[in-house]
Design an enzyme around this catalytic site. Structure first.
Site, short mmCIF file in Angstrom:
data_model
loop_
_atom_site.label_atom_id
_atom_site.label_comp_id
_atom_site.label_asym_id
_atom_site.label_seq_id
_atom_site.Cartn_x
_atom_site.Cartn_y
_atom_site.Cartn_z
N CYS A 72 63.83 -78.57 1.37
CA CYS A 72 64.88 -78.66 2.39
C CYS A 72 66.15 -77.86 2.07
O CYS A 72 67.02 -77.74 2.92
CB CYS A 72 65.26 -80.12 2.62
N HIS A 102 74.09 -82.93 4.47
CA HIS A 102 72.63 -82.90 4.55
C HIS A 102 72.16 -84.03 5.47
O HIS A 102 71.32 -83.82 6.34
CB HIS A 102 72.02 -83.02 3.16
N HIS A 104 65.31 -82.74 11.43
CA HIS A 104 65.32 -82.10 10.11
C HIS A 104 64.37 -80.90 10.15
O HIS A 104 63.16 -81.06 10.22
CB HIS A 104 64.86 -83.12 9.06
#
Length: 814
Positions: free
Chosen positions: A163, A295, A332
């Site tokens: 990520c 995040h 995401h």
């Protein structure tokens, strides 16, 4: 005078819209792009909340032009890259294409194309499966596609740190411009929605089946897809062509948690160090940060850890620094998340407005000291913003961007030499460096039929190696949860640390990093999970295996085992991977990200990998060595190589034995078709010349060739070799080790170190073959040649057109 790196254009595509305007309107109006969708597995349909790009009906002309099947990852990347370049006004006809690069972060890459091939293989047999799907399956293929379409021929790099991948890709681009090797780089990230990732995260129970609520009441993530690209330029270059400067990229920080294979350090220490390093290296004080794009995944593990880190970073100013997560709106985007969120951060900077954390439950959030920008965007003066990306496996990245007129306090740091102080290897050629050197001394190779050989494949042989006693090489507590590529990585890395006599302590562990290169990653683990979903269903996916499917899991386990918390990253570029990792580590050391870095390149050899390359017609059937007349492909091998790189001053201070000094390096690409190499060798010659110029030399004593037996690669190498003076000797290590994909160039570096130590150049193995006339007088067969070698150039050539090389000097030569 210190260079400045500026952003002159950017683009973004996600579930909010297919262009920047649509995404901006959605984000700042508090809209949501997520929707309920279904994936189909062997046991039926499974519904979830996803972020899909709506009405993606376009088919980029690139696919027809290059006779390729449609790939969603490439489509998203091409659309975003085209938009970015169109906005930039860059006229490539007026540029040196070798000074224009591509840097992309992705976690999945062409996974969907691989899935199509795999389904055909499972249901119809290998012979019926269409090899065209495999051309876009390697994770580096999306960078090859974007570079080919844009005409850029400089660096071509994939960062795959789950990520945090695309945030890190921007940092890599920053370094390549700062070191003066590039004028501009098209940098960003992309990931498509995939039933593979949904099955894995579902198995881990990390999915929120409702709409996620970051920082307050969420129970997991909503997966999504997207792409975002930026044209990053040297400021002087941008101004000379009259470009509009949108923002300045001030710097970045990368760290490792070294805590757990999937969960972040709950204290937020790794995230905090990424943020403080980004501030230190960019010369921006914490009090100048206006906003943080967090995040904020919505998981119970990530959100509190990040909140802890942000509070520690900003201290008493915490109420004045808004922190918001836009994943409640976009989902995401995995490897693309960092670039998508950097684009949103630039929107915030330009609009003087903080984007909201939507669906925020003010009654439930725990960190009341933090302003999470609940539910509605609001005006807020923006001068400098930070964007955080924290990944599966403990990879952390924080980037800092500012208004063009913001003046920071950075000072130009003196770049110092980088040296090699430790080495390690396991697999082909030997189970450690001593055994490999014995192989080099004997000009020996071991070709054999693998245990997994079947009649489905035309090729039958690999370069065989002994099976290690893993219990002697890896801490026992890691053996149970590791796969082959992780074991290889941990074994070679351990030997390199021991070889360097580098002791990791609480005092230095934050300054020792790990940079990893792999050509294929954990293919066997990926194939088994994909097969389970296709043949048995979602319930059959093993939650303990899924974490090992990300490319950064191998270095993550190594970091945990030896408590290495410095900068960590994972690069993938076919057989150039180790060399790319090596050269990137040099940049990080020269820019004071660390004092020492363990560089590791690893790839396994198994049936799925063997069958795939055989299907593409790339494996040797003649078994002839590289540069032999009639050589028709490479011999696949398993292997891992590792090196400890240190700042010269640090190595000297601790009295380390210095094996070699890095004198220069370079990377570029040829823009040939996918999984091929330009046989003219133009890019390779340009790469070698650039590195030699950087090293300040006309020619090295030794040239370590990347010839593999693949006809196109061998022709490129022949042309390069004939351009070198007769005084330059040549060695071909893949004649003895085969091609362990991403580790291949590591065996080249070890070959050069062997020549430094032993005073001889390795010859070609004995056999019934004839070398090409163009190189026959450069090499001995069946024996080595005595020679004093003080400088060496080691090259790497990847399937896809990327070339890289490094120049080494013997010992502590500067």
């Amino acid at each position: 005078m210190k260079r400045r790196v500026v952003i002159t254009a950017y683009s973004v595509i996600n579930d909010m819209g297919k262009n920047r305007k649509e995404v901006e309107e959605g984000i700042f109006s508090g809209s949501c792009g997520l929707s309920r969708q279904k994936f189909t597995y062997a046991d039926g349909d499974t519904e979830g909340v996803f972020g899909m790009v709506h009405d993606l009906t376009e088919v980029h002309p690139f696919f027809e032009q290059h006779h390729l099947p449609y790939d969603r990852c490439s489509q998203l990347a091409l659309m975003a890259a085209d938009d970015c370049l169109a906005e930039s006004g860059l006229d490539i006809a007026k540029e040196d294409p070798f000074r224009l690069g591509v840097s992309i972060g992705t976690s999945l890459g062409g996974m969907r194309s691989g899935d199509e091939f795999h389904k055909q293989w499972i249901h119809e047999g290998l012979e019926a499966a269409d090899a065209a799907w495999l051309k876009q399956y390697p994770i580096h293929a999306v960078a090859d596609v974007v570079a080919m379409n844009s005409g850029f021929r400089g660096c071509r790099n994939i960062i795959s740190t789950a990520c945090s991948a695309s945030a890190n890709s921007l940092g890599f681009a920053y370094d390549m411009i700062m070191n003066g090797s590039h004028d501009a780089i098209l940098a960003g990230g992309v990931d498509p929605m995939s039933r593979f990732s949904f099955s894995g995260f579902t198995a881990l129970k990390a999915i929120d089946h409702e709409f996620c609520r970051p920082y307050s009441a969420s129970t997991g993530i909503n997966l999504a897809e997207g792409a975002a690209f930026f044209l990053m330029e040297d400021e002087a270059h941008a101004r000379a062509r009259g470009a509009t400067i949108i923002a300045e990229f001030k710097g970045y920080g990368i760290t490792a948690d070294a805590y757990h294979p999937t969960a972040p350090d709950p204290s937020g220490n790794g995230a905090l160090r990424a943020m403080t390093n980004a501030l230190r290296l960019s010369g921006v004080p914490a009090e100048d940060i206006s906003y943080v794009n967090g995040h904020g995944t919505g998981t119970h593990a990530n959100d509190p850890a990040e909140s802890n880190a942000v509070m520690a970073c900003f201290g008493s100013r915490i109420k004045d620094v808004p922190l918001s997560s836009t994943k409640g709106a976009t989902g995401h985007c995995l490897g693309a998340a960092g670039s998508v969120e950097c684009a949103i951060s630039l929107m915030a900077l330009q609009k003087n407005m903080a984007p909201p954390t939507i669906r925020f439950d003010e009654a439930k959030y725990g960190g009341k000291e933090i302003d999470y920008v609940p539910n509605k965007a609001r005006e807020h003066r923006m001068d400098v913003v930070m964007s955080n990306s924290f990944a599966f496996g403990g990879n952390n990245c924080a980037i800092v961007v500012s208004r063009p007129d913001y003046v920071s306090r950075e000072e130009t740091a003196k770049r110092e030499p980088v040296v090699i102080t430790g080495i390690g290897c396991v697999g082909t050629g030997g189970l450690n460096a001593q055994e490999l050197f014995e192989t080099y001394a004997a000009c020996r190779r071991r070709v054999g039929n693998p245990a997994f050989s079947t009649d489905e494949c035309r090729a039958k042989d690999i370069m065989v190696s002994d099976e290690p006693d893993w219990k002697k090489l890896i801490p026992l507590k890691f053996l149970r949860r590791t796969d082959e590529v992780i074991r290889l990585t941990m074994a070679s890395g351990r030997e390199a640390l021991n070889s360097a006599h580098l002791t990791v302590t609480r005092q230095n562990m934050d300054r020792i990093g790990v940079i990893y290169g792999t050509g294929a990653g954990p293919i066997e683990t990926i194939e088994s999970i994909n097969r389970a979903g296709e043949t048995e269903g979602l319930a059959a996916v093993n939650p303990s295996s899924f974490p090992n499917t990300v490319l950064n899991q191998a270095p993550g386990n190594f970091s945990i085992a030896y408590m290495l918390k410095g900068p960590t990253s994972t690069v993938s570029s076919s057989t150039v991977s180790l060399m790319q990792a090596f050269n990137y580590a040099c940049e990080l050391l020269e820019n004071d990200h660390a004092d020492a870095i363990v560089v590791i390149g690893s790839d396994e050899c198994n049936y799925p990998l063997f069958a795939g390359y055989d299907k593409c017609g790339m494996l040797s059937k003649s078994l002839l060595p590289p540069l032999a007349k009639g050589a028709d492909g490479f011999l696949l091998a398993e292997g891992s190589t590792a090196f400890v790189l240190e700042k010269q001053s640090c190595a000297r201070a601790r009295g380390a034995a210095i094996l070699a000094t890095v004198l220069g390096n370079a990377t570029c690409s040829d823009n040939c078709d996918l999984i091929t190499i330009d046989p003219s060798g133009e890019a390779l010659r340009h790469c070698v010349k650039t590195a030699l110029d950087q090293a300040g030399m006309e020619a090295p004593d030794l040239y370590v060739s990347a010839a593999s037996g693949t006809p196109e690669a061998d022709r490129a190498e022949e042309t390069l070799i004939t351009s070198l003076p007769e005084t330059t000797l040549v060695s071909v290590p893949q004649a003895m080790t085969g091609t362990p994909l991403g580790a291949s160039s590591g065996y080249g570096i070890l070959n050069a170190l062997y020549s430094f130590e032993k005073g001889e150049v390795t010859g070609m193995p004995e056999g019934d073959y004839t070398l090409s006339e163009t190189v026959a007088d450069r090499m001995t067969v069946g024996k080595n040649r005595a020679a004093e070698i003080r400088t060496a150039c080691i090259s790497a050539v990847g399937f896809g057109g990327t070339c890289a090389c490094t120049i080494l000097g013997k010992g502590d030569c500067l």
